[in-house]
Design an enzyme around this catalytic site. Structure first.
Site, PDB file in Angstrom:
ATOM      1  N   ARG A   1      29.232   9.735 -26.149  1.00  0.00           N
ATOM      2  CA  ARG A   1      30.569   9.270 -25.755  1.00  0.00           C
ATOM      3  C   ARG A   1      31.590  10.239 -26.313  1.00  0.00           C
ATOM      4  O   ARG A   1      31.480  10.658 -27.471  1.00  0.00           O
ATOM      5  CB  ARG A   1      30.863   7.893 -26.381  1.00  0.00           C
ATOM      6  CG  ARG A   1      30.044   6.748 -25.869  1.00  0.00           C
ATOM      7  CD  ARG A   1      30.108   5.586 -26.835  1.00  0.00           C
ATOM      8  NE  ARG A   1      29.628   5.976 -28.162  1.00  0.00           N
ATOM      9  CZ  ARG A   1      29.899   5.346 -29.301  1.00  0.00           C
ATOM     10  NH1 ARG A   1      30.673   4.289 -29.305  1.00  0.00           N
ATOM     11  NH2 ARG A   1      29.408   5.771 -30.445  1.00  0.00           N
TER      12      ARG A   1
ATOM     13  N   LYS B   1      40.687   6.650 -23.729  1.00  0.00           N
ATOM     14  CA  LYS B   1      40.215   5.840 -24.846  1.00  0.00           C
ATOM     15  C   LYS B   1      40.628   6.555 -26.128  1.00  0.00           C
ATOM     16  O   LYS B   1      41.187   7.667 -26.062  1.00  0.00           O
ATOM     17  CB  LYS B   1      38.711   5.661 -24.798  1.00  0.00           C
ATOM     18  CG  LYS B   1      37.957   6.982 -24.908  1.00  0.00           C
ATOM     19  CD  LYS B   1      36.492   6.722 -24.821  1.00  0.00           C
ATOM     20  CE  LYS B   1      35.694   7.672 -25.634  1.00  0.00           C
ATOM     21  NZ  LYS B   1      34.291   7.389 -25.656  1.00  0.00           N
TER      22      LYS B   1
ATOM     23  N   CYS C   1      33.435   9.842 -16.647  1.00  0.00           N
ATOM     24  CA  CYS C   1      32.039   9.475 -16.381  1.00  0.00           C
ATOM     25  C   CYS C   1      31.862   8.187 -15.586  1.00  0.00           C
ATOM     26  O   CYS C   1      31.317   8.202 -14.492  1.00  0.00           O
ATOM     27  CB  CYS C   1      31.283   9.388 -17.708  1.00  0.00           C
ATOM     28  SG  CYS C   1      31.357  10.909 -18.648  1.00  0.00           S
TER      29      CYS C   1
HETATM   30  C1  UGA Z   1      30.272   7.215 -21.286  1.00  0.00           C
HETATM   31  C2  UGA Z   1      29.002   6.569 -21.879  1.00  0.00           C
HETATM   32  O1  UGA Z   1      29.378   5.572 -22.836  1.00  0.00           O
HETATM   33  C3  UGA Z   1      28.136   7.628 -22.558  1.00  0.00           C
HETATM   34  O2  UGA Z   1      26.930   7.020 -23.025  1.00  0.00           O
HETATM   35  C4  UGA Z   1      27.797   8.719 -21.540  1.00  0.00           C
HETATM   36  O3  UGA Z   1      27.029   9.764 -22.122  1.00  0.00           O
HETATM   37  C5  UGA Z   1      29.094   9.317 -20.986  1.00  0.00           C
HETATM   38  O4  UGA Z   1      29.879   8.270 -20.386  1.00  0.00           O
HETATM   39  C6  UGA Z   1      28.734  10.360 -19.967  1.00  0.00           C
HETATM   40  O5  UGA Z   1      28.192   9.990 -18.914  1.00  0.00           O
HETATM   41  O6  UGA Z   1      28.874  11.553 -20.232  1.00  0.00           O
HETATM   42  P1  UGA Z   1      32.627   8.052 -22.255  1.00  0.00           P
HETATM   43  O7  UGA Z   1      33.053   8.153 -20.821  1.00  0.00           O
HETATM   44  O8  UGA Z   1      32.885   9.190 -23.172  1.00  0.00           O
HETATM   45  O9  UGA Z   1      31.046   7.748 -22.354  1.00  0.00           O
HETATM   46  O10 UGA Z   1      33.395   6.802 -22.878  1.00  0.00           O
HETATM   47  P2  UGA Z   1      33.069   5.258 -23.184  1.00  0.00           P
HETATM   48  O11 UGA Z   1      33.178   5.035 -24.631  1.00  0.00           O
HETATM   49  O12 UGA Z   1      31.829   4.813 -22.526  1.00  0.00           O
HETATM   50  O13 UGA Z   1      34.327   4.540 -22.484  1.00  0.00           O
HETATM   51  C7  UGA Z   1      34.532   4.591 -21.064  1.00  0.00           C
HETATM   52  C8  UGA Z   1      35.688   3.718 -20.674  1.00  0.00           C
HETATM   53  O14 UGA Z   1      35.363   2.337 -20.833  1.00  0.00           O
HETATM   54  C9  UGA Z   1      36.963   3.935 -21.498  1.00  0.00           C
HETATM   55  O15 UGA Z   1      38.079   3.908 -20.641  1.00  0.00           O
HETATM   56  C10 UGA Z   1      36.977   2.743 -22.450  1.00  0.00           C
HETATM   57  O16 UGA Z   1      38.267   2.391 -22.884  1.00  0.00           O
HETATM   58  C11 UGA Z   1      36.371   1.679 -21.568  1.00  0.00           C
HETATM   59  N1  UGA Z   1      35.743   0.560 -22.314  1.00  0.00           N
HETATM   60  C12 UGA Z   1      34.678   0.793 -23.121  1.00  0.00           C
HETATM   61  C13 UGA Z   1      36.254  -0.725 -22.168  1.00  0.00           C
HETATM   62  O17 UGA Z   1      37.228  -0.972 -21.420  1.00  0.00           O
HETATM   63  N2  UGA Z   1      35.636  -1.758 -22.847  1.00  0.00           N
HETATM   64  C14 UGA Z   1      34.567  -1.545 -23.651  1.00  0.00           C
HETATM   65  O18 UGA Z   1      34.051  -2.545 -24.223  1.00  0.00           O
HETATM   66  C15 UGA Z   1      34.084  -0.245 -23.798  1.00  0.00           C
END
Ligand code: UGA
Length: 432
Positions: free
Chosen positions: A154, A320, A260
């Site tokens: 992430r 995020k 992603c």
């Molecule tokens: C995501 C995956 O979590 C990673 O495992 C993966 O390797 C990556 O995509 C990828 O494909 O390269 P990332 O996009 O960096 O990682 O960020 P996340 O932490 O997953 O968050 C994604 C979005 O979901 C953000 O906008 C975050 O604010 C949101 N989110 C996350 C929520 O709204 N609620 C949550 O409980 C968690």
């Protein structure tokens, strides 16, 4: 082991630095000569906690270097990792031209056995296509294996995720390649799952889509909670403590963004369609994500009535916390909506202001404010759009006294509704 990584974006650069840190010798390749020049000069093009120090340390130790020559990377490496972008196309499918281009380049300089590892997120069957391409374009009969090795890091937590992975997925039917991959990942002490390449490729899309589904589930629950007077954080905690469900990725908010989840969901829907399956469950995940933003925007307009000429402070621009990445950021989307309503915005982000300027250049109705608290000065309302934990520690009593009207819209459920009410704010959050 000597390794090369082609592509120095988030995945490539972090992977290269972490591999070097555990003792491998890594050469990172990028076709962008200017970027390579900056990296060689010690400049890190992205913000990722801990990355700068890690790159400097491994470069100084002589285990990490940069080049713009694929031939140089391939010549001295036992395994060549591909970590180039796989951007979305207008119909949701994946643009694989960078992958294909790299496969041809590798083919052109293959002189002996190499393990070609695909780390980019790609549709199922891409490893087969990469192998076909290399066979077609190689100039010698040098042997090779193509392995799918999806990445699960992430942004914002990339080094930790890479150094302490839950699992490492290796997709190959070649025992020789699997043995090399085991050797590469041995220092990470993580469970290694060896599958066929197609399954490994599917694991990545299935995992990201499932995580997005969890978030949309929590967001759908937030609507039910608002309508019934319940609290979504208590509901998701109560659910999540069931070990079969898990508490993570159940945080209701403005919806998911970034480079992603939105892209991978569209791609997986498209791939499924091409394979003859209409993945309506995932289409609903997308729909919930879109309506979550619409509902929050509606909440703002319902409360403020007319937004024209109103001053609104926005805390957070990145998709995020802990990143400077504003790609597909829900905050940027919300800012566009409020600007279309005629509002004037005062915005702050700890790391994302530079990249946000591409969306809202100087002279627009957006003012960039260097101190978080100062965003509130004179504002009719304040919006928390990104979950930077430091926003929770601001002096909210002082913020209240600096505002024209004390109204806070918390799109990330960062603050405590009871405390905010006690401080005298009109406070609106999500599903509470
Ligand atoms: C995501 C995956 O979590 C990673 O495992 C993966 O390797 C990556 O995509 C990828 O494909 O390269 P990332 O996009 O960096 O990682 O960020 P996340 O932490 O997953 O968050 C994604 C979005 O979901 C953000 O906008 C975050 O604010 C949101 N989110 C996350 C929520 O709204 N609620 C949550 O409980 C968690």
């Amino acid at each position: 082991m000597n390794l090369s990584i082609i592509g120095t974006g988030y995945v490539g650069l972090v992977t290269g630095a972490c591999f070097a840190d555990v003792g491998h010798t890594v050469i990172c390749v990028d076709s962008d000569r200017e970027k390579v020049r900056r990296l060689q000069g010690g400049e890190i093009p992205i913000f990722e906690p801990g990355l700068e120090a890690l790159v400097h340390r491994t470069v100084a130790a002589g285990r990490l270097s940069f080049t713009s020559s694929t031939a140089e990377g391939v010549a001295g490496s036992e395994a060549v990792f591909i970590a180039v972008p796989t951007p979305p196309q207008p119909d949701g499918s994946v643009d694989l031209s960078f992958i294909e281009g790299v496969a041809r380049e590798i083919a052109g300089c293959l002189t002996g056995y190499r393990v070609i590892v695909d780390k980019s997120t790609v549709p199922v069957k891409t490893a087969e296509k990469v192998a076909e391409t290399i066979k077609r374009y190689r100039k010698t009969d040098a042997d090779f294996d193509v392995v799918s090795n999806p990445e699960f890091l992430r942004e914002g937590f990339a080094i930790d995720d890479l150094m302490k992975p839950d699992r490492v997925v290796v997709g190959t039917s070649s025992e020789r390649a699997a043995a090399k991959m085991r050797e590469i990942y041995e220092p990470f002490h993580a469970p290694i799952i060896v599958t066929d390449a197609n399954s490994a490729e599917l694991i990545k899309h299935a995992a990201n889509s499932f995580l997005a589904l969890k978030i949309s589930y929590a967001n759908a629950l937030s609507v039910i909670c608002e309508a019934s007077g319940a609290n979504v954080q208590e509901v998701t905690r109560g659910m999540g403590l069931d070990a079969r469900i898990g508490t993570r990725f159940l945080q209701a908010g403005l919806g998911f963004g970034g480079s992603c989840f939105p892209k991978d969901l569209s791609a997986f829907i498209k791939i499924s369609e091409q394979l003859g399956y209409d993945f309506r469950l995932l289409k609903e995940v997308q729909r919930i994500n879109a309506t979550q933003m619409e509902r929050f925007h509606q909440k703002i307009t319902d409360t403020l009535w007319v937004l024209k000429e109103k001053h609104i402070g926005v805390l957070g621009l990145t998709f995020k916390q802990n990143t400077d990445d504003v790609r597909n950021s829900p905050s940027i989307d919300l800012c566009h909506r409020m600007l279309a309503d005629g509002a004037r915005l005062r915005v702050h982000d700890p790391k994302g202001m530079e990249k946000a300027r591409a969306f809202f250049p100087a002279g627009s109705a957006v003012e960039y404010v260097s101190e978080a608290e100062a965003v509130a000065t004179g504002c009719d309302a304040l919006v928390i759009a990104t979950e930077w934990s430091e926003f929770g520690r601001l002096d909210w009593a002082r913020i209240k006294s600096s505002m024209a009207t004390a109204i806070v819209f918390d799109g990330r459920n960062l603050l405590d509704p009871v405390e905010m009410k006690q401080l005298g704010f009109l406070y609106r959050s999500i599903g509470r």
